[in-house]
Write an enzyme that holds these catalytic residues in place. Sequence first.
Site, PDB file in Angstrom:
ATOM      1  N   GLN B 262       0.839  -1.197   0.000  1.00 41.62           N
ATOM      2  CA  GLN B 262       0.000   0.000   0.000  1.00 41.62           C
ATOM      3  C   GLN B 262       0.874   1.247   0.000  1.00 41.62           C
ATOM      4  O   GLN B 262       0.646   2.192  -0.752  1.00 41.62           O
ATOM      5  CB  GLN B 262      -0.899  -0.010   1.248  1.00 41.62           C
ATOM      6  CG  GLN B 262      -2.064   0.911   1.156  1.00 41.62           C
ATOM      7  CD  GLN B 262      -2.857   0.634  -0.101  1.00 41.62           C
ATOM      8  OE1 GLN B 262      -2.977   1.520  -0.923  1.00 41.62           O
ATOM      9  NE2 GLN B 262      -3.360  -0.563  -0.285  1.00 41.62           N
ATOM     10  N   HIS B 265       2.431   3.050  -3.146  1.00 43.42           N
ATOM     11  CA  HIS B 265       1.648   3.846  -4.112  1.00 43.42           C
ATOM     12  C   HIS B 265       2.071   5.307  -4.095  1.00 43.42           C
ATOM     13  O   HIS B 265       2.363   5.888  -5.118  1.00 43.42           O
ATOM     14  CB  HIS B 265       0.149   3.735  -3.821  1.00 43.42           C
ATOM     15  CG  HIS B 265      -0.470   2.518  -4.424  1.00 43.42           C
ATOM     16  ND1 HIS B 265      -0.552   2.339  -5.774  1.00 43.42           N
ATOM     17  CD2 HIS B 265      -1.043   1.424  -3.865  1.00 43.42           C
ATOM     18  CE1 HIS B 265      -1.151   1.178  -6.037  1.00 43.42           C
ATOM     19  NE2 HIS B 265      -1.457   0.596  -4.890  1.00 43.42           N
ATOM     20  N   GLU B 330     -10.312   1.380   2.935  1.00 42.61           N
ATOM     21  CA  GLU B 330     -10.494   0.980   1.540  1.00 42.61           C
ATOM     22  C   GLU B 330     -10.223  -0.525   1.401  1.00 42.61           C
ATOM     23  O   GLU B 330     -11.048  -1.262   0.879  1.00 42.61           O
ATOM     24  CB  GLU B 330      -9.526   1.795   0.668  1.00 42.61           C
ATOM     25  CG  GLU B 330      -9.641   1.527  -0.811  1.00 42.61           C
ATOM     26  CD  GLU B 330      -8.493   2.142  -1.604  1.00 42.61           C
ATOM     27  OE1 GLU B 330      -7.478   2.559  -0.983  1.00 42.61           O
ATOM     28  OE2 GLU B 330      -8.598   2.187  -2.839  1.00 42.61           O
ATOM     29  N   HIS B 331      -9.062  -0.955   1.867  1.00 41.45           N
ATOM     30  CA  HIS B 331      -8.716  -2.385   1.859  1.00 41.45           C
ATOM     31  C   HIS B 331      -8.590  -2.856   3.302  1.00 41.45           C
ATOM     32  O   HIS B 331      -7.873  -2.241   4.088  1.00 41.45           O
ATOM     33  CB  HIS B 331      -7.354  -2.626   1.194  1.00 41.45           C
ATOM     34  CG  HIS B 331      -7.236  -2.087  -0.190  1.00 41.45           C
ATOM     35  ND1 HIS B 331      -6.701  -0.842  -0.458  1.00 41.45           N
ATOM     36  CD2 HIS B 331      -7.576  -2.621  -1.393  1.00 41.45           C
ATOM     37  CE1 HIS B 331      -6.722  -0.631  -1.769  1.00 41.45           C
ATOM     38  NE2 HIS B 331      -7.248  -1.701  -2.364  1.00 41.45           N
ATOM     39  N   ASP B 364      -5.937  -6.661  -6.172  1.00 41.25           N
ATOM     40  CA  ASP B 364      -5.684  -5.512  -7.042  1.00 41.25           C
ATOM     41  C   ASP B 364      -5.659  -5.908  -8.510  1.00 41.25           C
ATOM     42  O   ASP B 364      -5.983  -5.108  -9.381  1.00 41.25           O
ATOM     43  CB  ASP B 364      -4.324  -4.880  -6.692  1.00 41.25           C
ATOM     44  CG  ASP B 364      -4.382  -4.037  -5.435  1.00 41.25           C
ATOM     45  OD1 ASP B 364      -5.498  -3.700  -5.005  1.00 41.25           O
ATOM     46  OD2 ASP B 364      -3.316  -3.718  -4.887  1.00 41.25           O
ATOM     47  N   HIS B 423     -53.040  17.745  -8.469  1.00 43.16           N
ATOM     48  CA  HIS B 423     -52.720  16.341  -8.173  1.00 43.16           C
ATOM     49  C   HIS B 423     -53.995  15.605  -7.753  1.00 43.16           C
ATOM     50  O   HIS B 423     -54.250  14.483  -8.196  1.00 43.16           O
ATOM     51  CB  HIS B 423     -51.705  16.240  -7.031  1.00 43.16           C
ATOM     52  CG  HIS B 423     -50.287  16.551  -7.433  1.00 43.16           C
ATOM     53  ND1 HIS B 423     -49.875  17.807  -7.783  1.00 43.16           N
ATOM     54  CD2 HIS B 423     -49.180  15.752  -7.527  1.00 43.16           C
ATOM     55  CE1 HIS B 423     -48.568  17.780  -8.074  1.00 43.16           C
ATOM     56  NE2 HIS B 423     -48.136  16.548  -7.927  1.00 43.16           N
TER      57      HIS B 423
END
Lengths: 434, 434
Positions: B262, B265, B330-331, B364, B423
């Site tokens: 991770q 990145h 996220e993960h 991934d 209506h």
Amino acid sequence: MSLIHRLTSQSAQFDAELRTLLAYEASEDESIEHACAQILHRIQHEGDTALLDYTQRFDRLTVEQASALEIPKAELLAALESLPADQRKALEQAAERVRRYHEHQRSETWTYTEPDGTVLGQQVTPLDRVGLYVPGGKAAYPSSVLMNAIPAKVAGVPELIMVTPTPDGVRNPIVLAAAALGGVDRVFTIGGAQAVGALAYGTDTIPAVDKIVGPGNAYVAAAKRRVFGVVGIDMIAGPSEILIISDGSAPADWVAMDLFSQAEHDELAQAILLCPDADFLDQVEAAIERLLPTMPRADIIRRSLSGRGALIHVRDLDEACKISNHIAPEHLEVSTRNAQDLLSKIRHAGAIFLGPYSSESLGDYCAGPNHVLPTARTARFSSPLGVYDFQKRSSIIQVSESGAQTLGPIAATLAQGEGLYAHAASAQFRLNQS
Amino acid sequence: MSLIHRLTSQSAQFDAELRTLLAYEASEDESIEHACAQILHRIQHEGDTALLDYTQRFDRLTVEQASALEIPKAELLAALESLPADQRKALEQAAERVRRYHEHQRSETWTYTEPDGTVLGQQVTPLDRVGLYVPGGKAAYPSSVLMNAIPAKVAGVPELIMVTPTPDGVRNPIVLAAAALGGVDRVFTIGGAQAVGALAYGTDTIPAVDKIVGPGNAYVAAAKRRVFGVVGIDMIAGPSEILIISDGSAPADWVAMDLFSQAEHDELAQAILLCPDADFLDQVEAAIERLLPTMPRADIIRRSLSGRGALIHVRDLDEACKISNHIAPEHLEVSTRNAQDLLSKIRHAGAIFLGPYSSESLGDYCAGPNHVLPTARTARFSSPLGVYDFQKRSSIIQVSESGAQTLGPIAATLAQGEGLYAHAASAQFRLNQS
């Protein structure tokens, strides 16, 4: 100024005329943006103090302490008890039908197992806590409370927090009754950008939520846009729209009144009729002229129809469907014989009303489907509010030891191609040495 | 500066420390906002002329006419043919697994008929045309092309338009190969805010789309925010995150490398480990120290871990799940014996990796589920990119004559309560006179 525009698709100017008719740009008001930024900042940093201050300033509502902003559940139930019997019964029947329809929308967790034992799937869970904004004053619609609250509860949201401004302390009993029926858990008498901020950031009194839904004025809309990301939001609605495709088989009065039922919302609402029968268009125009003076909201209807309404003569029903797909209307009435046959030609619409008996007003209140629908051509890519807006998904990935031997080399090759060497090593560490 | 933060949940300062660790605010850059507004305005009003101008200016790519911006399909296929065999095979296997998983996500149209003949339901249709943004240069990941293109194609989107900048005319063959495999229909060599504008508004050369997906730099993100409403957009991603819940049963090296995968990145990426076993945390820290020098992207990993990473000593796995739910990562790797047993305690996460063999890197690239996931705590209310992002729903309401007699009085009562008389009349017109 004409009563309503008359267009024909055979005109050389039709495309340009249609473009002009549909043109609508939501204006961004700098002063509203600025005020919202300031209000949100103060709510985030000063919490209840700022909330009490704004509530006093904007709603002329003064309370000793923030906890007095909460309406106890007993008062919601009392409001329900106090409704006239016919109104209560209508509200209950509507709630029941809306609930039954939305039960069909619930997603469930699923998984599948591969031959090597690897399990893949998706876990579906409800949001923990949702905020529901309900406008005060004239735009306080109990039907909207039901349409927003029920899908959240069907999704399984454990805590549904409603906020609604009560200017001068005046509470709307039908709205509170609807909150009781819709299963709302807590209600606070706050509104405007300050209520949106309180729901997004939380204060000592107002619990922070995960998503905010419900309609509001320009301040509420601007505040929702600004807190998006901190919390989820529903769509920001534009003016309401109806498009009717007619073959001339339903009574002209019905069609005219259906156009009115959209136009009466506000002068920016849009009501359009497409029909291949020019005589029928004349009949509808005559019906509009005859029925308009009988309407309590005639002024609004007149301004809406003359500004943004149109009766459009089309070549045939196929062309009507094509134009409708281009417009991607919020509400589409297919008022034809065998309306069902046209369904497959309809690609974009928030809600599709098939056949002469399916008036939009039945859908607005009690048919079952949601009345919160995509406006301004966004039906091309978005959907009615639904249970799915209150559930979210998590991928499930359980790779078996054997699966890691198959997947590892694939992942390592691709990771190296992307220059991500730790990704590759992480996959390779799981390979059995043999 | 320490290698990585060490925290313990038993500390009185833990809540504050965790808040500091998680703090991340996406900065809004006024100059980027201003530039984007101008670029979008010119694209909307000058079309191809502005597009060619910006492409020349920002990408140093000059073409005679806009049609030369399109890469012919034959070139995509040639790129696929030219890949090294192992890379092509890995890409094909990944594409096949991603496709198989996403097939499970497709929604179908449903209806039900009530006893009086009224039909209610929901029509599910794909979007007509989708734009896929693929960054140029180093962030050009073929796996991202697959992850964005395949769900759109599984949803049935007939036209998928990819845009990708090619600075100085340099094309990335692996990205083009992935486009061919993913079923992309057309590719244009444009990028930046000008590409987003061209997709949103359309030009003579670039067809207007209904939704734009895919990652991009700050200009692309700002432009997507601005065109939202004209078209749909996917989420705007923040820095990537991993959270690992460990009971100390997996090798420390595996856990360390997963944190690296991770952290590599970018320096804002966040890698956090929760474990009740303090000795294991020491082992992981030692593994980090030992393995870090072997990593080609060691500098990025070091900055990410020391700035935003943490090894957190927790009381037990229950507390680990609670902290994880608060972070909504996220993960999420659940690297424990009987990881399956913890699944029901996980409420918020983009993707959940169960068991020691389920490294994030397998997910991934090729496990099957999507790698486009909600970041920055938004897993509390949003979901992985999926087929559902490329389908939309229209409510179906076909009220029978008999149904209109039941629903009409309910709708009329509620409409009158809301002061919407057209209506009410519209519902009452459908009541049989008897």
